[in-house]
Design a protein around this motif. Structure first.
Motif, PDB file in Angstrom:
ATOM      1  N   GLU A   5       0.912  -1.263   0.044  1.00 48.67           N
ATOM      2  CA  GLU A   5      -0.042  -0.056  -0.091  1.00 48.67           C
ATOM      3  C   GLU A   5       0.715   1.233  -0.073  1.00 48.67           C
ATOM      4  OE1 GLU A   5      -3.928  -1.635   2.503  1.00 48.67           O
ATOM      5  OE2 GLU A   5      -2.289  -0.880   3.461  1.00 48.67           O
ATOM      6  N   TRP A   6       2.061   1.277   0.764  1.00 48.15           N
ATOM      7  CA  TRP A   6       2.770   2.421   0.859  1.00 48.15           C
ATOM      8  C   TRP A   6       3.452   2.833  -0.410  1.00 48.15           C
ATOM      9  CZ3 TRP A   6       3.647   7.140   2.560  1.00 48.15           C
ATOM     10  CH2 TRP A   6       4.839   7.512   2.481  1.00 48.15           C
ATOM     11  N   ALA A   7       3.693   1.749  -1.104  1.00 47.20           N
ATOM     12  CA  ALA A   7       4.507   1.732  -2.427  1.00 47.20           C
ATOM     13  C   ALA A   7       3.392   2.534  -3.517  1.00 47.20           C
ATOM     14  CB  ALA A   7       4.797   0.584  -2.877  1.00 47.20           C
ATOM     15  N   GLU A   8       2.382   2.179  -3.287  1.00 43.89           N
ATOM     16  CA  GLU A   8       1.212   2.725  -4.147  1.00 43.89           C
ATOM     17  C   GLU A   8       0.927   4.199  -3.940  1.00 43.89           C
ATOM     18  OE1 GLU A   8      -0.961   2.619  -7.680  1.00 43.89           O
ATOM     19  OE2 GLU A   8       0.181   0.740  -6.682  1.00 43.89           O
ATOM     20  N   VAL A   9       1.098   4.512  -2.594  1.00 42.70           N
ATOM     21  CA  VAL A   9       0.652   5.736  -2.024  1.00 42.70           C
ATOM     22  C   VAL A   9       2.054   6.577  -2.543  1.00 42.70           C
ATOM     23  CG1 VAL A   9       0.203   7.302  -0.185  1.00 42.70           C
ATOM     24  CG2 VAL A   9      -0.945   5.249  -0.619  1.00 42.70           C
ATOM     25  N   GLY A  24      15.487  24.105  -0.043  1.00 43.07           N
ATOM     26  CA  GLY A  24      14.511  23.480   1.117  1.00 43.07           C
ATOM     27  C   GLY A  24      15.391  22.626   1.809  1.00 43.07           C
ATOM     28  N   CYS A  25      14.880  21.983   2.952  1.00 44.62           N
ATOM     29  CA  CYS A  25      15.452  21.097   3.835  1.00 44.62           C
ATOM     30  C   CYS A  25      14.540  19.696   4.025  1.00 44.62           C
ATOM     31  CB  CYS A  25      15.734  21.866   5.103  1.00 44.62           C
ATOM     32  SG  CYS A  25      14.085  22.156   5.844  1.00 44.62           S
ATOM     33  N   PRO A  26      15.166  18.564   4.312  1.00 44.82           N
ATOM     34  CA  PRO A  26      14.735  17.379   4.514  1.00 44.82           C
ATOM     35  C   PRO A  26      13.513  17.519   5.478  1.00 44.82           C
ATOM     36  CG  PRO A  26      16.958  17.072   4.617  1.00 44.82           C
ATOM     37  CD  PRO A  26      16.684  18.730   4.498  1.00 44.82           C
ATOM     38  N   GLU A  27      12.370  16.843   5.485  1.00 42.96           N
ATOM     39  CA  GLU A  27      11.204  16.658   6.292  1.00 42.96           C
ATOM     40  C   GLU A  27      11.733  16.520   7.741  1.00 42.96           C
ATOM     41  OE1 GLU A  27      11.116  15.198   3.388  1.00 42.96           O
ATOM     42  OE2 GLU A  27       9.713  16.378   2.238  1.00 42.96           O
ATOM     43  N   ALA A  28      11.015  16.697   8.771  1.00 44.89           N
ATOM     44  CA  ALA A  28      11.411  16.456  10.300  1.00 44.89           C
ATOM     45  C   ALA A  28      10.538  15.033  10.422  1.00 44.89           C
ATOM     46  CB  ALA A  28      11.013  17.491  11.246  1.00 44.89           C
ATOM     47  N   HIS A  29       9.545  14.679   9.799  1.00 43.24           N
ATOM     48  CA  HIS A  29       8.679  13.646   9.909  1.00 43.24           C
ATOM     49  C   HIS A  29       8.538  12.668   8.616  1.00 43.24           C
ATOM     50  CE1 HIS A  29       7.684  15.253  13.828  1.00 43.24           C
ATOM     51  NE2 HIS A  29       7.444  16.457  13.095  1.00 43.24           N
ATOM     52  N   CYS A  30       8.492  11.240   9.008  1.00 46.45           N
ATOM     53  CA  CYS A  30       8.323  10.414   7.910  1.00 46.45           C
ATOM     54  C   CYS A  30       6.829  10.659   7.296  1.00 46.45           C
ATOM     55  CB  CYS A  30       8.426   9.015   8.359  1.00 46.45           C
ATOM     56  SG  CYS A  30       8.007   7.612   7.093  1.00 46.45           S
ATOM     57  N   ARG A  32       5.006   8.413   5.543  1.00 47.45           N
ATOM     58  CA  ARG A  32       4.463   7.239   5.910  1.00 47.45           C
ATOM     59  C   ARG A  32       3.608   7.201   7.181  1.00 47.45           C
ATOM     60  NH1 ARG A  32       6.676   1.093   4.959  1.00 47.45           N
ATOM     61  NH2 ARG A  32       4.537  -0.011   5.380  1.00 47.45           N
ATOM     62  N   GLU A  33       4.568   7.631   8.464  1.00 50.22           N
ATOM     63  CA  GLU A  33       3.892   7.875   9.670  1.00 50.22           C
ATOM     64  C   GLU A  33       2.727   9.007   9.598  1.00 50.22           C
ATOM     65  OE1 GLU A  33       6.810   8.468  12.480  1.00 50.22           O
ATOM     66  OE2 GLU A  33       7.604   6.430  11.858  1.00 50.22           O
ATOM     67  N   MET A  34       2.930   9.906   8.934  1.00 45.64           N
ATOM     68  CA  MET A  34       1.997  10.882   9.001  1.00 45.64           C
ATOM     69  C   MET A  34       0.584  10.717   8.026  1.00 45.64           C
ATOM     70  SD  MET A  34       3.999  14.647   8.316  1.00 45.64           S
ATOM     71  CE  MET A  34       4.603  14.288   6.818  1.00 45.64           C
TER      72      MET A  34
END
Length: 59
Positions: A5-9, A24-30, A32-34
Motif C-alpha cells: 500500500e505504501w509503495a502505491e501511495v 529546502g530542507c529534509p522533512e522532520a517527519h516520515c 508514511r507515519e503522517m
C-alpha cells in the motif's frame, strides 16, 4: 499500512524539492507515519426496546 500500500501511495506523492537540489530542507517527519489513519471510535448502536404492535391501529 502495508509495504505494498505504501509503495502505491508513495508513487503518487511529489518528490521533495530538496531531493532534486532545488533548495529546502529534509522533512522532520516520515510521510508514511503522517499518513497513517487516526483511529476513530465507532459508536455502538443502542438497542431500542420493541413495544409491540399498536393495540388499536384505527382510532
Amino acid at each position: 499500512m502495508t509495504d505494498v500500500e505504501w509503495a502505491e501511495v508513495r508513487s503518487a506523492m511529489p518528490v521533495p524539492a530538496w531531493l532534486l537540489n532545488r533548495g529546502g530542507c529534509p522533512e522532520a517527519h516520515c510521510h508514511r507515519e503522517m499518513l497513517l489513519p487516526v483511529p476513530v471510535p465507532v459508536p455502538v448502536p443502542v438497542p431500542v426496546p420493541f413495544a409491540g404492535p399498536p393495540t388499536d391501529p384505527h382510532p
